[in-house]
Design an enzyme around this catalytic site. Structure first.
Site, PDB file in Angstrom:
ATOM      1  CE  LYS A  69      -4.092   1.980   0.752  1.00 27.06           C
ATOM      2  NZ  LYS A  69      -3.845   2.806  -0.432  1.00 27.06           N
ATOM      3  CE  LYS A  93       3.739   6.681   6.763  1.00 21.51           C
ATOM      4  NZ  LYS A  93       3.519   7.686   5.709  1.00 21.51           N
ATOM      5  CE  LYS A 105       4.570   7.498  -1.288  1.00 18.78           C
ATOM      6  NZ  LYS A 105       3.795   7.753  -0.055  1.00 18.78           N
ATOM      7  CB  THR A 189      -2.417  13.063   6.307  1.00 20.29           C
ATOM      8  OG1 THR A 189      -2.657  12.087   5.290  1.00 20.29           O
ATOM      9  CG2 THR A 189      -0.954  13.089   6.662  1.00 20.29           C
ATOM     10  CG  ASN A 219      -4.175  16.593   1.952  1.00 20.96           C
ATOM     11  OD1 ASN A 219      -3.968  16.236   3.107  1.00 20.96           O
ATOM     12  ND2 ASN A 219      -5.264  16.246   1.307  1.00 20.96           N
ATOM     13  CB  SER A 350      -5.862   4.717   2.481  1.00 20.96           C
ATOM     14  OG  SER A 350      -5.688   5.826   1.638  1.00 20.96           O
TER      15      SER A 350
HETATM   16  P1  NAD Z   1       0.913  18.608  -1.284  1.00 21.94           P
HETATM   17  O1  NAD Z   1       1.442  18.494  -2.651  1.00 21.94           O
HETATM   18  O2  NAD Z   1      -0.548  18.819  -1.100  1.00 21.94           O
HETATM   19  O3  NAD Z   1       1.678  19.800  -0.511  1.00 21.94           O
HETATM   20  C1  NAD Z   1       3.048  19.935  -0.446  1.00 21.94           C
HETATM   21  C2  NAD Z   1       3.345  21.360   0.034  1.00 21.94           C
HETATM   22  O4  NAD Z   1       4.733  21.513   0.292  1.00 21.94           O
HETATM   23  C3  NAD Z   1       2.977  22.438  -0.980  1.00 21.94           C
HETATM   24  O5  NAD Z   1       2.357  23.518  -0.294  1.00 21.94           O
HETATM   25  C4  NAD Z   1       4.327  22.887  -1.520  1.00 21.94           C
HETATM   26  O6  NAD Z   1       4.319  24.246  -1.979  1.00 21.94           O
HETATM   27  C5  NAD Z   1       5.147  22.742  -0.265  1.00 21.94           C
HETATM   28  N1  NAD Z   1       6.593  22.738  -0.481  1.00 21.94           N
HETATM   29  C6  NAD Z   1       7.315  22.109  -1.452  1.00 21.94           C
HETATM   30  N2  NAD Z   1       8.616  22.402  -1.311  1.00 21.94           N
HETATM   31  C7  NAD Z   1       8.722  23.216  -0.227  1.00 21.94           C
HETATM   32  C8  NAD Z   1       9.796  23.864   0.430  1.00 21.94           C
HETATM   33  N3  NAD Z   1      11.040  23.719  -0.013  1.00 21.94           N
HETATM   34  N4  NAD Z   1       9.523  24.629   1.528  1.00 21.94           N
HETATM   35  C9  NAD Z   1       8.269  24.764   1.986  1.00 21.94           C
HETATM   36  N5  NAD Z   1       7.209  24.194   1.391  1.00 21.94           N
HETATM   37  C10 NAD Z   1       7.441  23.437   0.308  1.00 21.94           C
HETATM   38  O7  NAD Z   1       1.408  17.328  -0.507  1.00 21.94           O
HETATM   39  P2  NAD Z   1       0.814  16.661   0.805  1.00 21.94           P
HETATM   40  O8  NAD Z   1      -0.110  15.590   0.385  1.00 21.94           O
HETATM   41  O9  NAD Z   1       0.349  17.714   1.760  1.00 21.94           O
HETATM   42  O10 NAD Z   1       2.130  15.966   1.351  1.00 21.94           O
HETATM   43  C11 NAD Z   1       3.098  16.684   2.128  1.00 21.94           C
HETATM   44  C12 NAD Z   1       3.969  15.679   2.858  1.00 21.94           C
HETATM   45  O11 NAD Z   1       3.132  14.847   3.654  1.00 21.94           O
HETATM   46  C13 NAD Z   1       4.764  14.713   1.947  1.00 21.94           C
HETATM   47  O12 NAD Z   1       5.987  14.379   2.578  1.00 21.94           O
HETATM   48  C14 NAD Z   1       3.865  13.489   1.879  1.00 21.94           C
HETATM   49  O13 NAD Z   1       4.596  12.325   1.546  1.00 21.94           O
HETATM   50  C15 NAD Z   1       3.354  13.489   3.304  1.00 21.94           C
HETATM   51  N6  NAD Z   1       2.134  12.710   3.470  1.00 21.94           N
HETATM   52  C16 NAD Z   1       0.978  13.066   2.860  1.00 21.94           C
HETATM   53  C17 NAD Z   1      -0.151  12.274   3.039  1.00 21.94           C
HETATM   54  C18 NAD Z   1      -1.472  12.660   2.431  1.00 21.94           C
HETATM   55  O14 NAD Z   1      -2.436  11.902   2.658  1.00 21.94           O
HETATM   56  N7  NAD Z   1      -1.601  13.766   1.726  1.00 21.94           N
HETATM   57  C19 NAD Z   1      -0.084  11.129   3.827  1.00 21.94           C
HETATM   58  C20 NAD Z   1       1.106  10.808   4.465  1.00 21.94           C
HETATM   59  C21 NAD Z   1       2.218  11.618   4.274  1.00 21.94           C
END
Ligand code: NAD
Length: 421
Positions: A69, A93, A105, A189, A219, A350
């Protein structure tokens, strides 16, 4: 920043956990390498009639505890090391939360912001065409990650249904509600991280009104800001890929959310309601109680870890703290709630989505929240107890907790299926 590969850095945590458990070395040998990683070149037709190709991967790291997953990331700097490391983290996780899954992934090396909506749809469908043989509800179940969303999951689910000739919603999670998505997946999340902080607040000596800095406002970042403000805390700084804003009195999160909803960066709110522009690099060192990295990997490293003023770090991003920075933070007495626990709310909901798809019966949002809270508090408490008993960081405790479950499953499979299952 470390010169080791991302996976080498991740494996440091595995070794640290293994030192606290009496497990068969064969278990570590199995968990040190991904089981399979498939690389393809996706070729799509662009709107102007030309053809363009993109590198794409899907990694199934370990499937001992169930189908693999993990999300699919669209990012210009995606590479195989990142994909395999993210799949390794997913393995742990899912074990942390006791979900019946292994870890996987996927990624496409692309900047999705340069594609039209039609091109993005063709690329998403091409990904599913290329990997449909590997993916499946009992084999490998993707979800959204950085720069992918429910619309993309919907296209992929539709493509898979066309390939297999029947509706198969459980093949992918994070879908639109209309296509079998789960209520409560959007903010899951952040909500998992929020429940965790609330549950451990007393043990951690947190105040009822914390000052919070959030790095990354997508997100995960947007939802955690909203949830914390709703609970009486103050968000003093946020950043995204194009800048950062700060206000000692607390930022207006509604203004920031509106800017993002209109496709504008957080820096566009500077000057409104006391929002001041700051350098995005300085966000990590902002004066606050809680720091929430919610962007990408390796954002807190050996060069900036000592600038962290927060007492608590909630890792909503995957791998935001390098092992060197981990040691420096521990030295300064900063508690880190590690990614494999702190952001596991996403994969947990999920999992609920997959369960609902398979049984064809859908839960209310309240039921989703209750079940997420129950699992988060149960596993968070167990990890807290391991960290107290063994006098280790919450990260090592989380790995110990997960590794115990993985080792039990690997041993239960028996040696015959060790490398061939
Ligand atoms: P997303 O694409 O919605 O948001 C990512 C954000 O990070 C954006 O606002 C982008 O502008 C910002 N960003 C990128 N580079 C940056 C920098 N150098 N400095 C500051 N901000 C920066 O992604 P997301 O889904 O919110 O995921 C963010 C993190 O959370 C990732 O590491 C992802 O693997 C992790 N994550 C997300 C989920 C989920 O369900 N969305 C679940 C588990 C983990």
């Amino acid at each position: 920043m470390s010169e080791e590969s991302l996976l080498d850095n991740a494996l440091v945590r595995l070794d640290a956990a293994a030192a606290h458990l009496n497990i068969d070395p064969d278990v570590i040998e199995k968990l040190k390498f991904p089981r399979e990683t498939t690389k393809v070149r996706l070729m799509i037709r662009m709107d102007d009639g030309s053809r363009k190709s993109f590198l794409a991967w899907r990694c199934r790291y370990d499937d001992t505890r169930g189908p693999t997953k993990g999300g699919i990331r669209f990012h210009p700097e995606a590479d195989v090391d990142e994909v395999e490391t993210l799949a390794f983290w997913m393995t742990f996780k899912c074990a942390v939360m006791n979900l019946p899954y292994g870890g996987g992934k996927g990624a496409v090396q692309v900047d999705p912001r340069t594609l039209s909506k039609a091109e993005l749809e063709r690329l998403s469908r091409a990904y599913m065409q290329a990997f449909a043989r590997i993916i499946g509800p009992d084999r490998d179940i993707p979800a959204p990650d950085v720069y992918t969303n429910s619309m993309i999951m919907g296209w992929m689910a539709d493509e898979y249904a066309q390939i297999v000739g029947r509706a198969e919603p459980a093949v992918i999670t994070g879908k639109p509600i209309a296509l079998g998505g789960s209520l409560g997946r959007g903010d899951a999340t952040a909500r998992g991280g929020f429940y965790l902080v609330r549950h451990l607040a007393e043990d951690l000596g947190l105040s009822k009104s914390m000052r919070v800095a959030v790095q990354g406002f997508g997100n995960a970042g947007q939802h955690i800001a909203r949830l914390l403000v709703g609970d009486g805390h103050k968000v003093v700084a946020v950043s995204d890929s194009s800048g950062a804003v700060y206000s000692k009195e607390g930022l207006h999160v509604d203004v920031l959310l509106e800017a993002k909803a209109n496709g504008k960066p957080v820096s566009s709110t500077a000057g409104q309601g006391g929002h001041e522009l700051i350098d995005a690099k300085d966000l990590v060192g902002v004066d606050c109680d809680l720091l929430v990295p919610a962007a990408l990997e390796n954002m807190i490293h050996s060069k900036n870890a000592k600038t962290v003023k927060a007492k608590l770090v909630l890792e909503l991003a995957n791998g935001p703290v390098t092992p060197e920075a981990d040691a420096l933070l521990a030295e300064s007495g900063v508690v880190v709630l590690p990614d494999i626990l702190a952001n596991a709310g996403g994969v947990t909901v999920s999992y609920f989505e997959w369960v609902q798809n398979r049984q064809g019966y859908y839960w209310t949002e309240e039921e989703i929240h209750d079940r997420l809270r129950t699992i988060t508090e149960r596993e968070g408490r167990a990890i807290w107890n391991v960290s107290r008993e063994k006098d280790v960081t919450m990260r090592t405790a989380a790995y110990v907790h997960a590794l115990g479950r993985l080792a039990e499953a690997i041993e239960a499979h028996g040696t015959q299926s060790f490398f061939t299952s």
